[in-house]
Scaffold this active site. Structure first.
Site, mmCIF file in Angstrom:
data_model
loop_
_atom_site.group_PDB
_atom_site.id
_atom_site.type_symbol
_atom_site.label_atom_id
_atom_site.label_comp_id
_atom_site.label_asym_id
_atom_site.label_seq_id
_atom_site.Cartn_x
_atom_site.Cartn_y
_atom_site.Cartn_z
ATOM 1 N N HIS B 114 0.802 -1.227 0.000
ATOM 2 C CA HIS B 114 0.000 0.000 0.000
ATOM 3 C C HIS B 114 0.839 1.283 0.000
ATOM 4 O O HIS B 114 0.286 2.385 0.017
ATOM 5 C CB HIS B 114 -0.927 -0.031 1.236
ATOM 6 N N LYS B 116 3.004 4.438 -1.290
ATOM 7 C CA LYS B 116 2.914 5.300 -2.480
ATOM 8 C C LYS B 116 4.091 6.251 -2.406
ATOM 9 O O LYS B 116 3.922 7.418 -2.055
ATOM 10 C CB LYS B 116 1.631 6.141 -2.493
ATOM 11 N N ASP B 121 17.082 9.503 -7.549
ATOM 12 C CA ASP B 121 18.547 9.571 -7.414
ATOM 13 C C ASP B 121 19.022 9.283 -5.999
ATOM 14 O O ASP B 121 20.045 9.841 -5.552
ATOM 15 C CB ASP B 121 19.074 10.949 -7.871
#
Lengths: 175, 175
Positions: B114, B116, B121
């Site tokens: 779940h 996000k 870099d």
């Protein structure tokens, strides 16, 4: 904090918060009471002394609801914003919190109120991917950031106040 | 960054990233190309020069998929972790990204992957409540934090590497 968290008993934390200094009676439940992501989250919440502003898409975890109710009883000013479509789902704790006298506001849109953040005493931001559900806490890969940097806290406080005002029941439409 | 974001055209941003210095041809679409939460998010992603690590529950926004594909074509090392139950939903961009040669891994659990978040870099963390879907971007109340503090970035990089290894296809079970 990263989840999933091992299931754990938070009775000792709640008892200590309810009556500081009183030795907690041992809980008869079989869950361990060790240091987990959930217990750390609860500890942060229970550190509230003046205010707790909650902006939560989905809130069905009874343990977190008990912590919030305890703060309310202790005189902390609790405000809760939630999503109109999720607040009525089976297991939702919103009704129970309203019943306890906590102020709750919700949207009237088809879009979701999808935030999942809490602000403690206007100084500590707790935010991430975690919905406050037992499924998310025990089964999902989730993250929760705890941030005290004033710049971030202010941005989220401003967002909370915007939403709180926008969802004021005096603005509801019934047509 | 707070959402919902006004719909906006990101063609100029993509063209500039694809061929820096070349003046972009005006896009014939009717969307404005102003400064929005979405265009800021895209700008941060397109700043990647070496690596982009993505850990995304749901990814169906074609605009963000084009940005990721462009980085891949430009030689940026893109790795993507997603959720097995959501990656096959209608409109998911995961198939398209795999087809373009981007490495994708997913869980095999009933619990959701779940998270996000994105790491640019190995120095910039982009994380919040926002799923990478057009619905979330345009209709929901959402937040995205952009953090360059090394302590937070390292914690999320470690989580990414743990998940990347755990979801290695050589560990899949088929029974």
């Amino acid at each position: 904090l990263f989840f999933p968290s091992r299931p754990c008993c938070i009775e000792a934390l709640l008892a200590e918060a309810a009556e500081p200094g009183t030795p907690a009676r041992p809980c008869p439940c079989p869950l361990p009471s060790g240091d987990t992501a959930l217990s750390r989250l609860v500890r942060r919440l229970l550190s509230a002394r003046r205010s707790l502003d909650l902006c939560l898409f989905s809130f069905s975890c009874p343990q977190l609801a008990r912590a919030v109710q305890l703060l309310h009883r202790r005189g902390v000013r609790v405000r809760l914003v939630t999503d109109s479509q999720y607040m009525g789902l089976h297991g939702s704790q919103i009704g129970r919190l309203r019943h306890a006298g906590i102020q709750v506001r919700h949207d009237q849109h088809s879009g979701y109120m999808h935030h999942k953040f809490a602000i403690v005493d206007r100084r500590m931001l707790i935010t991430g991917s975690l919905n406050w559900t037992t499924q998310a806490i025990q089964s999902n890969r989730e993250n929760v950031l705890v941030v005290e940097d004033a710049e971030y806290v202010k941005a989220f406080l401003d967002e909370f106040e915007r939403i709180w005002e926008e969802y004021n029941p005096t603005n509801y439409s019934f047509f």
